[in-house]
Design a protein around this motif. Structure first.
Motif, short mmCIF file in Angstrom:
data_model
loop_
_atom_site.label_atom_id
_atom_site.label_comp_id
_atom_site.label_asym_id
_atom_site.label_seq_id
_atom_site.Cartn_x
_atom_site.Cartn_y
_atom_site.Cartn_z
N LEU A 1 -1.24 -3.79 -10.38
CA LEU A 1 -0.65 -4.50 -9.30
C LEU A 1 0.08 -5.93 -10.42
CD1 LEU A 1 -2.01 -4.33 -6.53
CD2 LEU A 1 0.30 -3.88 -7.34
N ARG A 2 -1.76 -5.91 -12.13
CA ARG A 2 -1.33 -7.41 -12.22
C ARG A 2 0.65 -7.12 -13.31
NH1 ARG A 2 -7.03 -9.98 -14.72
NH2 ARG A 2 -7.15 -10.19 -12.84
N THR A 3 -0.09 -5.81 -14.06
CA THR A 3 1.01 -5.53 -14.81
C THR A 3 2.54 -5.44 -14.04
OG1 THR A 3 -0.37 -3.84 -15.75
CG2 THR A 3 2.53 -3.83 -16.15
N ARG A 4 2.71 -5.28 -12.54
CA ARG A 4 3.67 -5.34 -11.89
C ARG A 4 4.46 -6.71 -11.56
NH1 ARG A 4 7.62 -1.70 -8.60
NH2 ARG A 4 8.25 -3.30 -6.97
N ILE A 5 3.14 -7.71 -11.66
CA ILE A 5 3.74 -8.85 -11.25
C ILE A 5 3.47 -9.86 -12.35
CG2 ILE A 5 2.34 -11.39 -10.86
CD1 ILE A 5 0.27 -9.56 -8.68
N LEU A 6 3.87 -9.57 -14.08
CA LEU A 6 3.87 -9.60 -15.08
C LEU A 6 5.42 -9.53 -15.29
CD1 LEU A 6 0.95 -9.73 -17.73
CD2 LEU A 6 1.66 -11.62 -16.31
N ARG A 7 5.76 -8.29 -15.22
CA ARG A 7 7.02 -7.94 -15.26
C ARG A 7 8.11 -8.49 -14.46
NH1 ARG A 7 5.73 -1.92 -15.24
NH2 ARG A 7 5.07 -1.13 -17.84
N ALA B 1 -13.60 2.59 -10.48
CA ALA B 1 -12.65 2.97 -11.52
C ALA B 1 -11.75 2.22 -11.02
CB ALA B 1 -13.29 4.04 -12.30
N ALA B 2 -11.24 3.01 -9.74
CA ALA B 2 -10.29 3.51 -9.74
C ALA B 2 -9.57 1.66 -9.07
CB ALA B 2 -10.03 4.01 -8.07
N LEU B 3 -10.57 0.99 -8.64
CA LEU B 3 -9.72 -0.22 -8.08
C LEU B 3 -9.38 -1.19 -9.57
CD1 LEU B 3 -12.55 -1.45 -5.48
CD2 LEU B 3 -10.50 -1.03 -4.90
N LEU B 4 -10.13 -0.56 -10.43
CA LEU B 4 -9.87 -1.75 -11.08
C LEU B 4 -8.41 -1.27 -11.87
CD1 LEU B 4 -10.51 -3.23 -13.76
CD2 LEU B 4 -11.99 -1.39 -15.00
N LEU C 1 -22.24 7.57 -8.51
CA LEU C 1 -21.12 8.76 -9.12
C LEU C 1 -20.15 8.17 -8.39
CD1 LEU C 1 -19.65 10.64 -11.16
CD2 LEU C 1 -20.15 11.96 -10.03
N ILE C 2 -20.05 7.59 -7.09
CA ILE C 2 -18.55 7.79 -5.94
C ILE C 2 -18.32 6.20 -6.33
CG2 ILE C 2 -18.72 7.29 -3.98
CD1 ILE C 2 -20.13 9.73 -3.03
N VAL C 3 -19.81 5.28 -6.48
CA VAL C 3 -19.17 3.75 -6.57
C VAL C 3 -18.77 3.49 -7.78
CG1 VAL C 3 -20.57 1.57 -7.08
CG2 VAL C 3 -21.35 3.33 -5.02
N TRP C 4 -18.78 4.24 -8.66
CA TRP C 4 -18.38 4.05 -10.29
C TRP C 4 -16.79 4.28 -10.10
CZ3 TRP C 4 -15.96 7.17 -14.44
CH2 TRP C 4 -15.96 6.31 -15.29
N VAL C 5 -16.99 5.86 -9.25
CA VAL C 5 -15.13 6.06 -9.54
C VAL C 5 -13.75 5.23 -8.51
CG1 VAL C 5 -13.87 7.94 -8.85
CG2 VAL C 5 -15.56 8.87 -9.78
N MET C 6 -14.76 4.57 -6.95
CA MET C 6 -14.47 3.89 -6.17
C MET C 6 -13.80 2.31 -7.13
SD MET C 6 -16.26 4.35 -2.94
CE MET C 6 -15.65 2.91 -2.63
#
Length: 79
Positions: A20-26, A11-14, A4-9
């Motif tokens: 960050l990708r959205t910000r770069i595209l903007r 998901a957070a990284l994703l 569960l901890i690995v899954w949450v981490m």
């Protein structure tokens, strides 16, 4: 529990990656808005007079990093 901890981490990284990708595209879109295509064409024409195609396109993309390779190639076709 550790799965569960690995899954949450993961998901957070994703989520951070998407943000960050959205910000770069903007930022890239804003940079394109501020750049002047006529100025880019003038620069490319100067480079074309001095260099071959590949070197001129590389110089253009170094001068204007917001241009993609496809955009730079289309500009070369206009020259």
């Amino acid at each position: 529990m550790s799965v569960l901890i690995v899954w949450v981490m993961g998901a957070a990284l994703l989520l951070i990656n998407i943000m960050l990708r959205t910000r770069i595209l903007r930022l890239e879109a804003r940079l394109r808005e501020l750049s002047n295509p006529k100025e880019q064409l003038v620069f490319l024409r100067q480079q074309a007079a001095q260099r071959e195609k590949v070197a001129a396109i590389k110089a253009l993309r170094k001068q204007y990093p917001e241009l993609s390779l496809i955009e730079a190639h289309k500009m070369w076709q206009q020259v």
